[in-house]
Motif scaffolding. Structure first.
Motif, PDB file in Angstrom:
ATOM      1  N   LEU A  57      60.324  42.227  10.777  1.00 21.33           N
ATOM      2  CA  LEU A  57      61.090  42.902  11.819  1.00 21.33           C
ATOM      3  C   LEU A  57      62.583  42.785  11.512  1.00 21.33           C
ATOM      4  CD1 LEU A  57      59.303  41.567  15.038  1.00 21.33           C
ATOM      5  CD2 LEU A  57      58.793  43.659  13.776  1.00 21.33           C
ATOM      6  N   THR A  58      63.319  43.874  11.712  1.00 24.92           N
ATOM      7  CA  THR A  58      64.774  43.857  11.576  1.00 24.92           C
ATOM      8  C   THR A  58      65.409  44.123  12.935  1.00 24.92           C
ATOM      9  OG1 THR A  58      64.946  46.223  11.083  1.00 24.92           O
ATOM     10  CG2 THR A  58      64.605  44.730   9.216  1.00 24.92           C
ATOM     11  N   GLY A  59      66.687  43.771  13.061  1.00 25.16           N
ATOM     12  CA  GLY A  59      67.377  44.012  14.313  1.00 25.16           C
ATOM     13  C   GLY A  59      68.855  43.705  14.203  1.00 25.16           C
ATOM     14  N   LEU A  60      69.527  43.803  15.329  1.00 23.57           N
ATOM     15  CA  LEU A  60      70.951  43.484  15.398  1.00 23.57           C
ATOM     16  C   LEU A  60      71.104  41.972  15.391  1.00 23.57           C
ATOM     17  CD1 LEU A  60      73.902  44.281  15.738  1.00 23.57           C
ATOM     18  CD2 LEU A  60      73.503  44.416  18.217  1.00 23.57           C
ATOM     19  N   HIS A  61      71.527  41.433  14.236  1.00 22.76           N
ATOM     20  CA  HIS A  61      71.644  39.981  14.014  1.00 22.76           C
ATOM     21  C   HIS A  61      70.286  39.307  14.197  1.00 22.76           C
ATOM     22  CE1 HIS A  61      75.999  40.694  15.620  1.00 22.76           C
ATOM     23  NE2 HIS A  61      75.814  41.221  14.420  1.00 22.76           N
ATOM     24  N   ARG A  62      69.237  40.022  13.812  1.00 20.42           N
ATOM     25  CA  ARG A  62      67.872  39.517  13.951  1.00 20.42           C
ATOM     26  C   ARG A  62      67.093  39.823  12.677  1.00 20.42           C
ATOM     27  NH1 ARG A  62      69.944  37.695  17.862  1.00 20.42           N
ATOM     28  NH2 ARG A  62      69.573  38.155  20.060  1.00 20.42           N
ATOM     29  N   LEU A  63      66.208  38.906  12.311  1.00 18.68           N
ATOM     30  CA  LEU A  63      65.278  39.130  11.210  1.00 18.68           C
ATOM     31  C   LEU A  63      64.103  38.187  11.419  1.00 18.68           C
ATOM     32  CD1 LEU A  63      65.068  40.780   8.500  1.00 18.68           C
ATOM     33  CD2 LEU A  63      65.761  38.681   7.348  1.00 18.68           C
ATOM     34  N   ALA A  64      62.892  38.696  11.293  1.00 18.72           N
ATOM     35  CA  ALA A  64      61.708  37.855  11.487  1.00 18.72           C
ATOM     36  C   ALA A  64      60.590  38.308  10.568  1.00 18.72           C
ATOM     37  CB  ALA A  64      61.241  37.911  12.942  1.00 18.72           C
ATOM     38  N   LEU A  65      59.919  37.347   9.949  1.00 19.96           N
ATOM     39  CA  LEU A  65      58.782  37.611   9.073  1.00 19.96           C
ATOM     40  C   LEU A  65      57.543  36.981   9.674  1.00 19.96           C
ATOM     41  CD1 LEU A  65      57.682  38.673   6.326  1.00 19.96           C
ATOM     42  CD2 LEU A  65      58.242  36.426   5.365  1.00 19.96           C
ATOM     43  N   TYR A  66      56.476  37.771   9.791  1.00 16.32           N
ATOM     44  CA  TYR A  66      55.219  37.300  10.360  1.00 16.32           C
ATOM     45  C   TYR A  66      54.113  37.405   9.314  1.00 16.32           C
ATOM     46  CZ  TYR A  66      57.093  37.159  15.106  1.00 16.32           C
ATOM     47  OH  TYR A  66      57.812  36.848  16.220  1.00 16.32           O
ATOM     48  N   ARG A  67      53.467  36.291   9.039  1.00 16.67           N
ATOM     49  CA  ARG A  67      52.333  36.260   8.120  1.00 16.67           C
ATOM     50  C   ARG A  67      51.047  36.510   8.891  1.00 16.67           C
ATOM     51  NH1 ARG A  67      49.373  31.245   5.615  1.00 16.67           N
ATOM     52  NH2 ARG A  67      48.128  32.256   4.001  1.00 16.67           N
ATOM     53  N   ASN A  68      50.226  37.381   8.331  1.00 17.64           N
ATOM     54  CA  ASN A  68      48.943  37.742   8.933  1.00 17.64           C
ATOM     55  C   ASN A  68      47.889  36.713   8.536  1.00 17.64           C
ATOM     56  OD1 ASN A  68      46.503  38.952   9.690  1.00 17.64           O
ATOM     57  ND2 ASN A  68      47.167  41.002   9.097  1.00 17.64           N
ATOM     58  N   LEU A  69      47.357  36.003   9.519  1.00 17.83           N
ATOM     59  CA  LEU A  69      46.350  34.967   9.271  1.00 17.83           C
ATOM     60  C   LEU A  69      44.949  35.556   9.416  1.00 17.83           C
ATOM     61  CD1 LEU A  69      47.981  31.987  11.211  1.00 17.83           C
ATOM     62  CD2 LEU A  69      48.256  32.627   8.807  1.00 17.83           C
ATOM     63  N   GLY A  70      44.531  36.267   8.386  1.00 17.89           N
ATOM     64  CA  GLY A  70      43.170  36.796   8.346  1.00 17.89           C
ATOM     65  C   GLY A  70      42.824  37.774   9.433  1.00 17.89           C
ATOM     66  N   GLY A  71      43.809  38.499   9.947  1.00 20.92           N
ATOM     67  CA  GLY A  71      43.550  39.472  11.003  1.00 20.92           C
ATOM     68  C   GLY A  71      43.304  38.857  12.361  1.00 20.92           C
ATOM     69  N   GLN A  72      43.466  37.534  12.467  1.00 23.87           N
ATOM     70  CA  GLN A  72      43.195  36.837  13.727  1.00 23.87           C
ATOM     71  C   GLN A  72      44.462  36.518  14.508  1.00 23.87           C
ATOM     72  OE1 GLN A  72      39.914  36.374  14.688  1.00 23.87           O
ATOM     73  NE2 GLN A  72      39.623  37.609  12.827  1.00 23.87           N
ATOM     74  N   ARG A  73      45.576  36.379  13.794  1.00 22.01           N
ATOM     75  CA  ARG A  73      46.818  35.993  14.442  1.00 22.01           C
ATOM     76  C   ARG A  73      47.964  36.145  13.445  1.00 22.01           C
ATOM     77  NH1 ARG A  73      48.099  33.474  19.105  1.00 22.01           N
ATOM     78  NH2 ARG A  73      50.003  32.212  19.212  1.00 22.01           N
ATOM     79  N   PHE A  74      49.180  36.332  13.973  1.00 19.95           N
ATOM     80  CA  PHE A  74      50.376  36.350  13.148  1.00 19.95           C
ATOM     81  C   PHE A  74      51.168  35.066  13.375  1.00 19.95           C
ATOM     82  CE2 PHE A  74      49.430  40.874  13.248  1.00 19.95           C
ATOM     83  CZ  PHE A  74      49.737  41.268  11.944  1.00 19.95           C
ATOM     84  N   GLU A  75      51.679  34.511  12.282  1.00 14.78           N
ATOM     85  CA  GLU A  75      52.453  33.279  12.325  1.00 14.78           C
ATOM     86  C   GLU A  75      53.842  33.557  11.775  1.00 14.78           C
ATOM     87  OE1 GLU A  75      51.754  28.805  10.661  1.00 14.78           O
ATOM     88  OE2 GLU A  75      51.561  30.444   9.204  1.00 14.78           O
ATOM     89  N   GLU A  76      54.880  33.186  12.524  1.00 10.49           N
ATOM     90  CA  GLU A  76      56.230  33.426  12.029  1.00 10.49           C
ATOM     91  C   GLU A  76      56.555  32.481  10.881  1.00 10.49           C
ATOM     92  OE1 GLU A  76      60.927  33.785  13.257  1.00 10.49           O
ATOM     93  OE2 GLU A  76      59.451  33.322  14.824  1.00 10.49           O
ATOM     94  N   THR A  77      57.025  33.060   9.772  1.00 15.22           N
ATOM     95  CA  THR A  77      57.329  32.274   8.567  1.00 15.22           C
ATOM     96  C   THR A  77      58.717  32.600   8.038  1.00 15.22           C
ATOM     97  OG1 THR A  77      56.222  33.968   7.216  1.00 15.22           O
ATOM     98  CG2 THR A  77      54.894  32.074   7.905  1.00 15.22           C
ATOM     99  N   THR A  78      59.605  33.064   8.897  1.00 17.22           N
ATOM    100  CA  THR A  78      60.926  33.519   8.463  1.00 17.22           C
ATOM    101  C   THR A  78      61.677  32.447   7.688  1.00 17.22           C
ATOM    102  OG1 THR A  78      60.949  34.719  10.579  1.00 17.22           O
ATOM    103  CG2 THR A  78      62.939  34.801   9.247  1.00 17.22           C
ATOM    104  N   VAL A  79      61.818  31.276   8.286  1.00 21.04           N
ATOM    105  CA  VAL A  79      62.562  30.191   7.655  1.00 21.04           C
ATOM    106  C   VAL A  79      61.821  29.658   6.440  1.00 21.04           C
ATOM    107  CG1 VAL A  79      63.496  27.871   7.984  1.00 21.04           C
ATOM    108  CG2 VAL A  79      63.667  29.563   9.829  1.00 21.04           C
ATOM    109  N   LEU A  80      60.509  29.489   6.570  1.00 21.82           N
ATOM    110  CA  LEU A  80      59.694  28.978   5.469  1.00 21.82           C
ATOM    111  C   LEU A  80      59.807  29.869   4.236  1.00 21.82           C
ATOM    112  CD1 LEU A  80      57.600  26.791   4.648  1.00 21.82           C
ATOM    113  CD2 LEU A  80      55.814  28.369   5.456  1.00 21.82           C
ATOM    114  N   ALA A  81      59.934  31.178   4.458  1.00 23.29           N
ATOM    115  CA  ALA A  81      60.016  32.129   3.347  1.00 23.29           C
ATOM    116  C   ALA A  81      61.430  32.275   2.796  1.00 23.29           C
ATOM    117  CB  ALA A  81      59.500  33.491   3.788  1.00 23.29           C
TER     118      ALA A  81
END
Length: 576
Positions: A154-178
């Motif tokens: 996701l992009t935005g105004l002073h925003r950025l977020a990355l979500y990893r797809n966990l097998g189609g069951q849930r999304f986990e935010e991994t922005t900092v980890l990545a």
């Protein structure tokens, strides 16, 4: 052929919604066999002209439980409030049915597709609820960790977020980890996209940035004395984008600015990939707002040269910079080369750049009728799509002004505007079909992002569109035609399992189809990554050649039409 899995989802034309008249026109072989229907099914009072030839769309968002609506923005609207947002169509749970992601505040909204019959809001259960944040704008879809599940940026105004797809069951935010630390992200993010740029199999990331904007920036301008509105882009310092290399260890590292982005003009809005010199390396177009557009030619080693000016893509008509909000690649004239459509500000006309080869393009907006059809529109979402599967790519534009008081600034302009559905007449002319279609198709909206998808898997492409001050719009393709089609679901080897960057070329007699797997296009959005071809009267392809991102080439012969065809990359260097 052991690597090919056939999914024939329409056993008959009747199952596709074809009338008896339509079925009577079904004849094997190549050629234009579209039925000249006098009336559309379900719309008995709407006469189909010779130009529409059975093309029909129906707005079905409420019927299918797509209930999200964007609220009215403050008045007068500042630049950031007029910017809008995007959307995405992708199969997050791997069930074969494209789902829908809508970018909104304070969090995106995710709808699971229930076999083309209904959509279910699964935002909370999938972990996409974010509180205390807003100003989200765009999205990118891709399997960045190579596990076979599509992830979300996701992009935005002073925003950025990355979500990893966990097998189609849930999304986990991994922005900092990545390595994409949102705490240090002070940019205004616009369009973004995943693509393997160095041919190592891992999907890299390109993020465009718009302008420097904050509380200390000028908030309002007067485009006419006494009429307050948001400010034009030249009021602000432009920002250049970023290229992030995938390390293959679950994260990204920033590519030095001097290897490509330093040469760009800033004010970036839209991003679209294509391999323009057939060297197996993906190049990309950057549409900028009021600045010369950029064409970054991939020369290898994560280095890029800007050919915007020399290619002819930098300017619109009369060598003027465009407000290039939306863009998409497609071969509209069937010559085997990818052309570029770009939307623009109203009263300038949108651009249609014909690919001449050798990184050279000519704007043919005027002779093709695109200029005339688009002159009064301010365009955002831009998508090539074959409305009736006749083999000729049509054009869809989603439109809406950036000034809610547009008429006070220019009496000719309107704030809310209808979509444009431009029918391609054999690669020569384009005409707008919206005036002859049902009224729900041409509803007035504040159009921004858009994406193509076949949400019901019936072989007819549908259109998802953002109405930034209204309910989401989903135009279901109800066209009545006996034309054939083919959908390609390409699956590469790990880690590029969704084959981003693969090229497919189909041939039948003297006809040719060409597409690449690259979902980023339109405006702040991502389309269904599956390739869709209308085949006209051809009930099969003589050959289907796939050049995989790894460099392997695979040739399939006698490919039957009217199916979703999943092709898996072979292990051997060459398969025939």
């Amino acid at each position: 052929m052991n690597n090919v899995r056939l999914q024939i989802l329409i056993p008959s034309l009747a199952a596709a919604g074809c009338s008896l008249v339509c079925i009577a026109w079904f004849v094997a072989g190549c050629g234009d066999r579209s039925p000249k229907l006098e009336q559309r099914v379900g719309q008995p009072h709407s006469v189909v002209t010779s130009e529409s030839r059975g093309v029909a769309f129906e707005e079905v968002s409420q019927k299918l439980n797509l209930t999200h609506a964007w609220p009215q923005q403050p008045r007068p609207m500042r630049t950031n409030e007029a910017f809008g947002c995007g959307c995405a169509a992708f199969d997050f749970d791997g069930d074969g049915w494209p789902d829908i992601l809508l970018i909104a505040d304070p969090h995106p909204v995710l709808y699971r597709n229930r076999e083309g019959v209904k959509f279910i809001d699964v935002t909370e259960s999938m972990g996409l609820i974010r509180t205390g944040t807003d100003d989200w704008t765009g999205c990118a879809i891709g399997d960045y960790d190579g596990d076979g599940w599509l992830d979300v940026l996701l992009t935005g105004l002073h925003r950025l977020a990355l979500y990893r797809n966990l097998g189609g069951q849930r999304f986990e935010e991994t922005t900092v980890l990545a390595g994409l630390d949102p705490g240090n992200h002070n940019h205004w993010g616009a369009s973004a996209a995943f693509m393997d740029l160095d041919r190592d199999g891992w999907l890299d990331l390109v993020v465009l940035n718009y302008v420097v904007f904050g509380p200390e920036s000028r908030q309002y301008c007067e485009m006419r004395p006494g009429v307050k509105s948001g400010c034009p882009p030249k009021e602000y310092q432009g920002e250049q984008g970023e290229i992030w290399r995938n390390t293959g260890r679950g994260g990204f590292e920033l590519v030095p600015h001097g290897q490509g982005m330093e040469s760009t003009n800033g004010h970036g809005l839209v991003l679209a990939f294509a391999d323009l010199d057939d060297d197996g390396r993906m190049d990309f177009y950057i549409g900028n707002d009021g600045e010369n557009a950029d064409l970054l030619h991939n020369v290898g080693g994560m280095k890029f040269e800007n050919h915007g000016v020399s290619s002819g893509l930098a300017f619109g008509r009369e060598l003027s910079a465009m407000a290039a909000m939306g863009a998409d690649w497609g071969d509209f004239d069937r010559d085997g080369r990818l052309d570029l459509a770009v939307s623009n500000f109203d009263w300038f006309g949108f651009a249609l750049f014909r690919n001449q080869g050798s990184l050279s393009f000519t704007d043919v907006m005027s002779p093709t009728g695109v200029e005339r059809a688009t002159l009064s529109r301010l365009g955002f979402g831009t998508n090539w799509m074959d409305f009736d599967n006749d083999g000729w790519l049509d054009l869809a534009f989603v439109n809406g002004h950036v000034y809610e008081n547009a008429k006070e600034i220019d009496s000719r302009s309107t704030y809310r505007q209808p979509v444009l559905l431009l029918r391609n007449l054999n690669g020569k002319k384009f005409i707008d079909l919206v005036p002859v279609l049902s009224s729900d198709v041409g509803r007035m909206m504040v159009g921004r992002g858009s994406a193509t998808l076949d949400f019901d898997n019936d072989g007819r492409l549908d259109l998802l569109a953002v109405d930034y001050e209204g309910p989401v719009c989903l135009l279901q393709n109800r066209s009545q035609t006996a034309n054939h089609w083919l959908k390609l679901d390409l699956r590469g080897t790990a880690p590029n399992r969704f084959a981003f960057g693969a090229r497919a070329v189909g041939k039948a007699a003297k006809q040719v189809w060409i597409s690449e797997v690259s979902p980023a296009s339109s405006y702040l959005s991502s389309k269904d990554p599956r390739i869709h071809w209308g085949l006209g009267g051809c009930d099969r392809l003589e050959t289907l050649t796939i050049r995989w991102p790894s460099g392997r080439e695979q040739v399939l012969r006698d490919v039957v039409a009217d199916q979703i065809l999943t092709v898996t990359e072979p292990d051997s260097p060459l398969s025939d």
